[in-house]
Design an enzyme around this catalytic site. Sequence first.
Site, PDB file in Angstrom:
ATOM      1  N   SER A 153      -7.085  13.953 -14.640  1.00 56.84           N
ATOM      2  CA  SER A 153      -8.343  13.644 -15.310  1.00 56.84           C
ATOM      3  C   SER A 153      -8.983  14.912 -15.836  1.00 56.84           C
ATOM      4  CB  SER A 153      -9.266  12.990 -14.271  1.00 56.84           C
ATOM      5  OG  SER A 153     -10.592  12.987 -14.733  1.00 56.84           O
ATOM      6  N   ASP A 185       0.878  -1.175   0.000  1.00 58.73           N
ATOM      7  CA  ASP A 185       0.000   0.000   0.000  1.00 58.73           C
ATOM      8  C   ASP A 185       0.916   1.227   0.000  1.00 58.73           C
ATOM      9  OD1 ASP A 185      -1.649   2.135   0.652  1.00 58.73           O
ATOM     10  OD2 ASP A 185      -2.956   0.887   1.896  1.00 58.73           O
ATOM     11  N   ASN A 203     -19.464   3.095 -14.697  1.00 57.34           N
ATOM     12  CA  ASN A 203     -19.120   3.765 -15.960  1.00 57.34           C
ATOM     13  C   ASN A 203     -19.841   3.116 -17.130  1.00 57.34           C
ATOM     14  OD1 ASN A 203     -16.208   3.893 -14.269  1.00 57.34           O
ATOM     15  ND2 ASN A 203     -17.024   5.800 -15.075  1.00 57.34           N
ATOM     16  N   LYS A 232      -7.809  14.991  -7.580  1.00 57.20           N
ATOM     17  CA  LYS A 232      -6.979  15.221  -8.779  1.00 57.20           C
ATOM     18  C   LYS A 232      -6.510  16.667  -8.825  1.00 57.20           C
ATOM     19  CE  LYS A 232      -7.277  11.083 -10.320  1.00 57.20           C
ATOM     20  NZ  LYS A 232      -6.127  10.217 -10.093  1.00 57.20           N
ATOM     21  N   ASP A 269     -23.347  15.403 -13.984  1.00 51.89           N
ATOM     22  CA  ASP A 269     -22.923  15.182 -15.375  1.00 51.89           C
ATOM     23  C   ASP A 269     -23.001  16.484 -16.180  1.00 51.89           C
ATOM     24  OD1 ASP A 269     -22.245  12.518 -15.350  1.00 51.89           O
ATOM     25  OD2 ASP A 269     -24.192  11.803 -16.066  1.00 51.89           O
ATOM     26  N   ALA A 326      -1.726   4.859  -8.537  1.00 52.47           N
ATOM     27  CA  ALA A 326      -2.300   4.258  -7.326  1.00 52.47           C
ATOM     28  C   ALA A 326      -3.261   5.204  -6.619  1.00 52.47           C
ATOM     29  CB  ALA A 326      -1.187   3.820  -6.380  1.00 52.47           C
ATOM     30  N   TYR A 363     -13.561  12.872  -5.422  1.00 53.76           N
ATOM     31  CA  TYR A 363     -12.571  12.260  -6.319  1.00 53.76           C
ATOM     32  C   TYR A 363     -11.922  13.327  -7.202  1.00 53.76           C
ATOM     33  CZ  TYR A 363     -10.847  10.095 -10.579  1.00 53.76           C
ATOM     34  OH  TYR A 363     -10.065   9.763 -11.662  1.00 53.76           O
TER      35      TYR A 363
HETATM   36  P1  NAD Z   1      -7.867   1.072 -11.228  1.00 57.75           P
HETATM   37  O1  NAD Z   1      -8.625   1.103  -9.957  1.00 57.75           O
HETATM   38  O2  NAD Z   1      -8.128  -0.023 -12.175  1.00 57.75           O
HETATM   39  O3  NAD Z   1      -6.287   1.109 -10.933  1.00 57.75           O
HETATM   40  C1  NAD Z   1      -5.747   1.725  -9.812  1.00 57.75           C
HETATM   41  C2  NAD Z   1      -4.849   0.698  -9.139  1.00 57.75           C
HETATM   42  O4  NAD Z   1      -4.234   1.315  -7.999  1.00 57.75           O
HETATM   43  C3  NAD Z   1      -5.627  -0.517  -8.623  1.00 57.75           C
HETATM   44  O5  NAD Z   1      -4.966  -1.696  -9.043  1.00 57.75           O
HETATM   45  C4  NAD Z   1      -5.579  -0.376  -7.100  1.00 57.75           C
HETATM   46  O6  NAD Z   1      -5.563  -1.638  -6.461  1.00 57.75           O
HETATM   47  C5  NAD Z   1      -4.291   0.399  -6.914  1.00 57.75           C
HETATM   48  N1  NAD Z   1      -4.251   1.224  -5.695  1.00 57.75           N
HETATM   49  C6  NAD Z   1      -5.163   2.116  -5.235  1.00 57.75           C
HETATM   50  N2  NAD Z   1      -4.725   2.673  -4.098  1.00 57.75           N
HETATM   51  C7  NAD Z   1      -3.509   2.130  -3.831  1.00 57.75           C
HETATM   52  C8  NAD Z   1      -2.556   2.308  -2.803  1.00 57.75           C
HETATM   53  N3  NAD Z   1      -2.773   3.143  -1.779  1.00 57.75           N
HETATM   54  N4  NAD Z   1      -1.403   1.601  -2.865  1.00 57.75           N
HETATM   55  C9  NAD Z   1      -1.174   0.725  -3.874  1.00 57.75           C
HETATM   56  N5  NAD Z   1      -2.041   0.518  -4.884  1.00 57.75           N
HETATM   57  C10 NAD Z   1      -3.199   1.222  -4.853  1.00 57.75           C
HETATM   58  O7  NAD Z   1      -8.104   2.493 -11.915  1.00 57.75           O
HETATM   59  P2  NAD Z   1      -7.694   2.984 -13.375  1.00 57.75           P
HETATM   60  O8  NAD Z   1      -8.936   3.203 -14.161  1.00 57.75           O
HETATM   61  O9  NAD Z   1      -6.608   2.131 -13.921  1.00 57.75           O
HETATM   62  O10 NAD Z   1      -7.130   4.408 -13.015  1.00 57.75           O
HETATM   63  C11 NAD Z   1      -5.743   4.616 -12.746  1.00 57.75           C
HETATM   64  C12 NAD Z   1      -5.545   6.070 -12.362  1.00 57.75           C
HETATM   65  O11 NAD Z   1      -6.037   6.892 -13.421  1.00 57.75           O
HETATM   66  C13 NAD Z   1      -6.330   6.467 -11.107  1.00 57.75           C
HETATM   67  O12 NAD Z   1      -5.559   7.370 -10.356  1.00 57.75           O
HETATM   68  C14 NAD Z   1      -7.539   7.148 -11.675  1.00 57.75           C
HETATM   69  O13 NAD Z   1      -8.055   8.099 -10.792  1.00 57.75           O
HETATM   70  C15 NAD Z   1      -6.966   7.826 -12.922  1.00 57.75           C
HETATM   71  N6  NAD Z   1      -8.002   8.096 -13.934  1.00 57.75           N
HETATM   72  C16 NAD Z   1      -8.840   7.101 -14.338  1.00 57.75           C
HETATM   73  C17 NAD Z   1      -9.836   7.381 -15.266  1.00 57.75           C
HETATM   74  C18 NAD Z   1     -10.791   6.297 -15.694  1.00 57.75           C
HETATM   75  O14 NAD Z   1     -11.862   6.651 -16.215  1.00 57.75           O
HETATM   76  N7  NAD Z   1     -10.488   5.021 -15.546  1.00 57.75           N
HETATM   77  C19 NAD Z   1      -9.965   8.667 -15.794  1.00 57.75           C
HETATM   78  C20 NAD Z   1      -9.066   9.660 -15.365  1.00 57.75           C
HETATM   79  C21 NAD Z   1      -8.089   9.355 -14.428  1.00 57.75           C
HETATM   80  N1  UDP Z   2     -23.954   6.922 -18.562  1.00 54.96           N
HETATM   81  C1  UDP Z   2     -25.240   6.417 -18.756  1.00 54.96           C
HETATM   82  N2  UDP Z   2     -25.578   5.271 -18.115  1.00 54.96           N
HETATM   83  C2  UDP Z   2     -24.740   4.591 -17.299  1.00 54.96           C
HETATM   84  C3  UDP Z   2     -23.431   5.097 -17.112  1.00 54.96           C
HETATM   85  C4  UDP Z   2     -23.084   6.271 -17.752  1.00 54.96           C
HETATM   86  O1  UDP Z   2     -26.027   7.004 -19.493  1.00 54.96           O
HETATM   87  O2  UDP Z   2     -25.130   3.558 -16.716  1.00 54.96           O
HETATM   88  C5  UDP Z   2     -23.544   8.153 -19.258  1.00 54.96           C
HETATM   89  C6  UDP Z   2     -23.158   9.286 -18.309  1.00 54.96           C
HETATM   90  O3  UDP Z   2     -24.282  10.063 -17.987  1.00 54.96           O
HETATM   91  C7  UDP Z   2     -22.137  10.046 -19.137  1.00 54.96           C
HETATM   92  C8  UDP Z   2     -21.503   8.984 -20.027  1.00 54.96           C
HETATM   93  O4  UDP Z   2     -22.391   7.869 -20.004  1.00 54.96           O
HETATM   94  O5  UDP Z   2     -22.808  10.956 -19.962  1.00 54.96           O
HETATM   95  C9  UDP Z   2     -20.139   8.542 -19.543  1.00 54.96           C
HETATM   96  O6  UDP Z   2     -20.244   8.225 -18.169  1.00 54.96           O
HETATM   97  P1  UDP Z   2     -19.047   7.546 -17.354  1.00 54.96           P
HETATM   98  O7  UDP Z   2     -19.529   7.341 -15.950  1.00 54.96           O
HETATM   99  O8  UDP Z   2     -18.554   6.355 -18.097  1.00 54.96           O
HETATM  100  O9  UDP Z   2     -17.882   8.630 -17.416  1.00 54.96           O
HETATM  101  P2  UDP Z   2     -17.813  10.167 -16.941  1.00 54.96           P
HETATM  102  O10 UDP Z   2     -17.822  10.986 -18.185  1.00 54.96           O
HETATM  103  O11 UDP Z   2     -18.974  10.436 -16.050  1.00 54.96           O
HETATM  104  O12 UDP Z   2     -16.513  10.237 -16.247  1.00 54.96           O
END
Ligand code: NAD
Ligand code: UDP
Length: 340
Positions: A125, A59, A200, A154, A297, A82, A150
């Site tokens: 993000s 962690d 999502n 960021k 949204d 992470a 969340y």
């Molecule tokens: P994910 O949850 O699949 O991956 C994150 C990983 O980090 C997981 O494997 C989790 O177990 C690990 N983790 C969390 N806290 C930890 C800690 N304290 N120590 C060690 N490991 C830890 O998420 P993801 O979709 O791969 O996202 C990765 C990063 O990108 C995140 O920071 C997320 O906020 C950012 N992000 C994701 C999205 C998206 O839509 N998926 C969009 C923008 C930004």
């Molecule tokens: N959305 C939806 N139904 C769902 C999940 C998402 O209509 O069950 C829509 C949501 O309102 C947004 C888009 O899909 O307009 C993408 O949503 P997501 O949660 O994947 O990503 P976000 O843009 O919110 O980070």
Amino acid sequence: MSTVLVPGGAGYIGSHTVVELAKAGYDVVIVDNFYNSKPEVLNRLEKITGRRFPFYEIDCCDKEKLRTVFEENKIDAIIHFAGLKAVGESVSIPLTYYRNNLTSLINTVELAGEYKADKFVFSSSATVYGMSEDVPFTEESPLGMCTNPYGWTKWMIEQILRDYSVSNPDMKICLLRYFNPVGAHESGLIGEDPRGIPNNLFPYISKVAGGTLEKLTVFGDDYDTPDGTCIRDYIHVTDLGSGHVKAIEYLDSHDEKVCVFNLGTGRGTSVKEAVAAFEKACGHEINHVIGPRRPGDIAVSYAATDKAFKELGFKAQYDIDDMCSSCWKWQTMNPDGLPG
Ligand code: NAD
Ligand code: UDP
């Protein structure tokens, strides 16, 4: 070849980035606590890359345990994934989100400074652009007005890293603002594997397409968009992975202390268009109903991609059909996600 530490590398974006780093010839060390991922992903990464990466189940909030990784490996660069990422959950347990995301980041960057791993890439993000509807979002668009804890983590971490860079003359930082990462690796061996019912859009559609969930609710069709549903900039997770490789190369060859790039395609897709594209990929209809808007949204979000293209040399290669077909392959090969 230099070594990249990937905290959160067992997760969705992290694992796809590890594949792209390996392809580009980097050595990789992975740290994860499996809070939102499973050990099986390490076997899958081995199948895809033919390499078994050093892995630490730690962690990142435990600084002294994390220190062992820096003691045992010469780390040149870090890509920090992470963190916790579920928007709705962050509203219910905000302190857990602030504690985990901020502490994990602060410990990692502090050790990076101490051990002279002076290239640092952070998973930010598009959520930092908040409720603004002045699209496309450029890297210079105003930040703030995030709609949930969340998003604020960021926003805060971007500021923490900017402040830290002033205090450490050697540290170079890249903030990558992802739009909507979707899709899966072409092998179908790794992909998005959410715990419980997905929040999502794409994981939800995949489960409906696969028959595990009954129907998708489209959150509102009364937005000021051509078909009334929200528009997002979906980007293939493999493209995102290669964007991180570009970011490391950029930090290697530039002296800028802090750089910021959007990672998106610059193209918007509505929810209805996403459903139609998925129907084409899976070959059958996706059962869906129209429901009320989801609080928080915004109608339209997509990236200005010129800066990433000109300076980083990044351009997304995959389109929405590729994203849907790779998601569908992952779903059919792993209907219950990864074992374990
Ligand atoms: P994910 O949850 O699949 O991956 C994150 C990983 O980090 C997981 O494997 C989790 O177990 C690990 N983790 C969390 N806290 C930890 C800690 N304290 N120590 C060690 N490991 C830890 O998420 P993801 O979709 O791969 O996202 C990765 C990063 O990108 C995140 O920071 C997320 O906020 C950012 N992000 C994701 C999205 C998206 O839509 N998926 C969009 C923008 C930004
Ligand atoms: N959305 C939806 N139904 C769902 C999940 C998402 O209509 O069950 C829509 C949501 O309102 C947004 C888009 O899909 O307009 C993408 O949503 P997501 O949660 O994947 O990503 P976000 O843009 O919110 O980070």
